[in-house]
Design a protein around this motif. Structure first.
Motif, PDB file in Angstrom:
ATOM      1  N   SER A   1      52.983  29.302  47.655  1.00  0.00           N
ATOM      2  CA  SER A   1      51.807  29.957  48.236  1.00  0.00           C
ATOM      3  C   SER A   1      50.541  29.485  47.540  1.00  0.00           C
ATOM      4  O   SER A   1      50.552  29.148  46.358  1.00  0.00           O
ATOM      5  CB  SER A   1      51.936  31.480  48.107  1.00  0.00           C
ATOM      6  OG  SER A   1      52.175  31.840  46.762  1.00  0.00           O
ATOM      7  N   ARG A   2      49.415  29.491  48.288  1.00  0.00           N
ATOM      8  CA  ARG A   2      48.148  29.022  47.740  1.00  0.00           C
ATOM      9  C   ARG A   2      47.020  29.968  48.139  1.00  0.00           C
ATOM     10  O   ARG A   2      46.989  30.474  49.265  1.00  0.00           O
ATOM     11  CB  ARG A   2      47.814  27.615  48.265  1.00  0.00           C
ATOM     12  CG  ARG A   2      48.775  26.531  47.808  1.00  0.00           C
ATOM     13  CD  ARG A   2      48.591  26.195  46.342  1.00  0.00           C
ATOM     14  NE  ARG A   2      49.456  25.095  45.929  1.00  0.00           N
ATOM     15  CZ  ARG A   2      50.700  25.230  45.484  1.00  0.00           C
ATOM     16  NH1 ARG A   2      51.230  26.448  45.426  1.00  0.00           N
ATOM     17  NH2 ARG A   2      51.412  24.190  45.119  1.00  0.00           N
ATOM     18  N   ILE A   3      46.085  30.187  47.219  1.00  0.00           N
ATOM     19  CA  ILE A   3      44.909  30.991  47.527  1.00  0.00           C
ATOM     20  C   ILE A   3      44.119  30.310  48.643  1.00  0.00           C
ATOM     21  O   ILE A   3      43.902  29.098  48.611  1.00  0.00           O
ATOM     22  CB  ILE A   3      44.027  31.160  46.271  1.00  0.00           C
ATOM     23  CG1 ILE A   3      44.769  31.982  45.207  1.00  0.00           C
ATOM     24  CG2 ILE A   3      42.703  31.827  46.618  1.00  0.00           C
ATOM     25  CD1 ILE A   3      44.041  32.052  43.874  1.00  0.00           C
TER      26      ILE A   3
ATOM     27  N   VAL B   1      52.836  41.616  52.671  1.00  0.00           N
ATOM     28  CA  VAL B   1      51.411  41.971  52.668  1.00  0.00           C
ATOM     29  C   VAL B   1      50.872  42.043  54.091  1.00  0.00           C
ATOM     30  O   VAL B   1      50.038  42.896  54.417  1.00  0.00           O
ATOM     31  CB  VAL B   1      50.579  40.977  51.820  1.00  0.00           C
ATOM     32  CG1 VAL B   1      50.846  41.178  50.330  1.00  0.00           C
ATOM     33  CG2 VAL B   1      50.819  39.532  52.241  1.00  0.00           C
ATOM     34  N   ALA B   2      51.334  41.152  54.950  1.00  0.00           N
ATOM     35  CA  ALA B   2      50.878  41.149  56.348  1.00  0.00           C
ATOM     36  C   ALA B   2      51.331  42.416  57.064  1.00  0.00           C
ATOM     37  O   ALA B   2      50.580  43.010  57.842  1.00  0.00           O
ATOM     38  CB  ALA B   2      51.403  39.911  57.069  1.00  0.00           C
ATOM     39  N   LYS B   3      52.550  42.845  56.800  1.00  0.00           N
ATOM     40  CA  LYS B   3      53.058  44.061  57.443  1.00  0.00           C
ATOM     41  C   LYS B   3      52.192  45.265  57.078  1.00  0.00           C
ATOM     42  O   LYS B   3      51.886  46.104  57.930  1.00  0.00           O
ATOM     43  CB  LYS B   3      54.507  44.302  57.025  1.00  0.00           C
ATOM     44  CG  LYS B   3      55.489  43.260  57.542  1.00  0.00           C
ATOM     45  CD  LYS B   3      56.871  43.469  56.948  1.00  0.00           C
ATOM     46  CE  LYS B   3      57.825  42.358  57.318  1.00  0.00           C
ATOM     47  NZ  LYS B   3      59.150  42.517  56.677  1.00  0.00           N
TER      48      LYS B   3
ATOM     49  N   GLU C   1      41.750  38.822  57.965  1.00  0.00           N
ATOM     50  CA  GLU C   1      40.465  38.318  58.418  1.00  0.00           C
ATOM     51  C   GLU C   1      40.648  37.455  59.663  1.00  0.00           C
ATOM     52  O   GLU C   1      41.424  36.509  59.654  1.00  0.00           O
ATOM     53  CB  GLU C   1      39.774  37.479  57.331  1.00  0.00           C
ATOM     54  CG  GLU C   1      39.298  38.269  56.130  1.00  0.00           C
ATOM     55  CD  GLU C   1      38.564  37.394  55.127  1.00  0.00           C
ATOM     56  OE1 GLU C   1      38.597  36.150  55.293  1.00  0.00           O
ATOM     57  OE2 GLU C   1      37.968  37.942  54.190  1.00  0.00           O
ATOM     58  N   GLU C   2      39.936  37.809  60.721  1.00  0.00           N
ATOM     59  CA  GLU C   2      39.884  37.003  61.941  1.00  0.00           C
ATOM     60  C   GLU C   2      41.273  36.619  62.451  1.00  0.00           C
ATOM     61  O   GLU C   2      41.539  35.467  62.792  1.00  0.00           O
ATOM     62  CB  GLU C   2      39.032  35.747  61.702  1.00  0.00           C
ATOM     63  CG  GLU C   2      37.585  36.074  61.344  1.00  0.00           C
ATOM     64  CD  GLU C   2      36.753  34.835  61.109  1.00  0.00           C
ATOM     65  OE1 GLU C   2      37.305  33.722  61.187  1.00  0.00           O
ATOM     66  OE2 GLU C   2      35.540  34.987  60.870  1.00  0.00           O
ATOM     67  N   GLY C   3      42.160  37.596  62.493  1.00  0.00           N
ATOM     68  CA  GLY C   3      43.481  37.378  63.063  1.00  0.00           C
ATOM     69  C   GLY C   3      44.487  36.744  62.133  1.00  0.00           C
ATOM     70  O   GLY C   3      45.628  36.480  62.546  1.00  0.00           O
ATOM     71  N   GLU C   4      44.107  36.492  60.889  1.00  0.00           N
ATOM     72  CA  GLU C   4      45.033  35.911  59.918  1.00  0.00           C
ATOM     73  C   GLU C   4      45.065  36.754  58.649  1.00  0.00           C
ATOM     74  O   GLU C   4      44.098  37.436  58.314  1.00  0.00           O
ATOM     75  CB  GLU C   4      44.625  34.483  59.543  1.00  0.00           C
ATOM     76  CG  GLU C   4      44.787  33.477  60.664  1.00  0.00           C
ATOM     77  CD  GLU C   4      44.495  32.064  60.184  1.00  0.00           C
ATOM     78  OE1 GLU C   4      45.229  31.154  60.585  1.00  0.00           O
ATOM     79  OE2 GLU C   4      43.532  31.880  59.419  1.00  0.00           O
ATOM     80  N   VAL C   5      46.202  36.688  57.968  1.00  0.00           N
ATOM     81  CA  VAL C   5      46.321  37.312  56.650  1.00  0.00           C
ATOM     82  C   VAL C   5      46.242  36.186  55.628  1.00  0.00           C
ATOM     83  O   VAL C   5      47.032  35.237  55.669  1.00  0.00           O
ATOM     84  CB  VAL C   5      47.633  38.097  56.513  1.00  0.00           C
ATOM     85  CG1 VAL C   5      47.784  38.646  55.095  1.00  0.00           C
ATOM     86  CG2 VAL C   5      47.657  39.246  57.520  1.00  0.00           C
ATOM     87  N   ILE C   6      45.257  36.305  54.722  1.00  0.00           N
ATOM     88  CA  ILE C   6      44.949  35.218  53.792  1.00  0.00           C
ATOM     89  C   ILE C   6      45.169  35.680  52.357  1.00  0.00           C
ATOM     90  O   ILE C   6      44.774  36.786  51.975  1.00  0.00           O
ATOM     91  CB  ILE C   6      43.465  34.781  53.938  1.00  0.00           C
ATOM     92  CG1 ILE C   6      43.146  34.451  55.404  1.00  0.00           C
ATOM     93  CG2 ILE C   6      43.139  33.619  53.014  1.00  0.00           C
ATOM     94  CD1 ILE C   6      43.816  33.209  55.905  1.00  0.00           C
ATOM     95  N   TYR C   7      45.788  34.817  51.560  1.00  0.00           N
ATOM     96  CA  TYR C   7      45.880  35.079  50.127  1.00  0.00           C
ATOM     97  C   TYR C   7      44.508  34.832  49.487  1.00  0.00           C
ATOM     98  O   TYR C   7      43.911  33.766  49.679  1.00  0.00           O
ATOM     99  CB  TYR C   7      46.891  34.146  49.461  1.00  0.00           C
ATOM    100  CG  TYR C   7      48.335  34.458  49.771  1.00  0.00           C
ATOM    101  CD1 TYR C   7      48.851  35.732  49.562  1.00  0.00           C
ATOM    102  CD2 TYR C   7      49.193  33.468  50.249  1.00  0.00           C
ATOM    103  CE1 TYR C   7      50.187  36.017  49.830  1.00  0.00           C
ATOM    104  CE2 TYR C   7      50.533  33.743  50.519  1.00  0.00           C
ATOM    105  CZ  TYR C   7      51.017  35.021  50.311  1.00  0.00           C
ATOM    106  OH  TYR C   7      52.336  35.296  50.575  1.00  0.00           O
TER     107      TYR C   7
END
Length: 253
Positions: free
Chosen positions: A121-123, A134-136, A101-107
């Motif tokens: 890691s945090r949601i 996951v980003a790859k 989302e919007e240039g970032e990969v978010i958990y």
């Protein structure tokens, strides 16, 4: 009534192939033209089929509007969570779900390991985009021009000696991930943590989210985690099928 519904629904994938005339619809359904006409008129009244000026029929705008509305109301996290929890219960390892989302990969979801060693890691927080499995997966699915643009503007922190060093190496890794359909982070962010990820696809076949299984070396080594790849991929495929609406639903009574 069920036969009528079945025939009406059969018309929709037929018209998805392109506009068709009354005779073609009747032939494909194996019914008289009067029966096909009655079905088509009903579908036209509800806006899911449209009669063109040349008297052929095509899918109507309301069908596309309903599909869009359904997708907008469907949360991939809600669909995925029971599957992620099951994988966590079966393996004991940490499971993540992430989106781009919007240039970032978010958990957007996480199920913690049953072991005392926990991941930080945090949601809601972004992942280390140049190394995270996951980003790859999410970036590998971008159109080529966008993929190259993203790779060009990223920074490449050296978290560990195994971190991705630069844009050419990152693009090569994305090409590999795109070809094989899964991704890894084997000590690229934290030397002691390994991660294997698989894609979750939407109805259009694009990667809508990515899920991963992660574990520290003190619990299981990289080879042990990679041995779980078939199980990880089966979980991702089950989520994809349910999210896309292709999984069989519960039988009616």
């Amino acid at each position: 009534m069920s036969q009528t519904v079945d025939r009406a629904l059969t018309i929709l994938p037929l018209l998805a192939e392109g506009p068709a005339g009354l005779e073609e619809v009747a032939t494909r359904l194996g019914v008289h033209k009067s029966t096909a006409l009655r079905l088509l008129r009903t579908l036209c009244e509800h806006g899911v089929v449209y009669r063109q000026p040349d008297q052929r029929y095509r899918l109507g705008a309301r069908l596309f509007a309903l599909a869009q509305q359904a997708m907008e109301s469907l949360d991939v996290r809600d669909v995925a969570h029971p599957h992620l929890a099951r994988l966590n219960a079966e393996t004991g390892h940490t499971v993540h779900l992430a989106v781009y989302e919007e240039g970032e990969v978010i958990y957007i979801d996480k199920v913690d390991s049953r072991y005392p060693v926990r991941m930080y890691s945090r949601i809601g927080r972004p992942v280390a985009i140049t190394v995270a499995a996951v980003a790859k997966l999410l970036l590998a699915d971008l159109p080529e021009a966008e993929r190259h643009e993203v790779a060009r503007r990223l920074d490449y922190p050296r978290y560990t000696p195994r971190s991705t060093p630069d844009a050419p190496a990152f693009l090569a890794e994305l090409a590999k991930v795109r070809a094989q359909g899964w991704a890894t982070d084997l000590g690229g962010h934290e030397e002691s943590i390994n991660c294997v990820a698989a894609p979750i696809r939407g109805p259009d076949g694009r990667v809508a989210a990515a899920m991963s299984l992660s574990a520290p070396n003190v619990v299981v080594g990289a080879d042990g985690l990679l041995a779980l790849l078939p199980q990880i991929r089966r979980t991702a495929e089950a989520i994809s099928a349910e999210y896309s609406g292709t999984a069989p639903g519960p039988a009616g009574t």
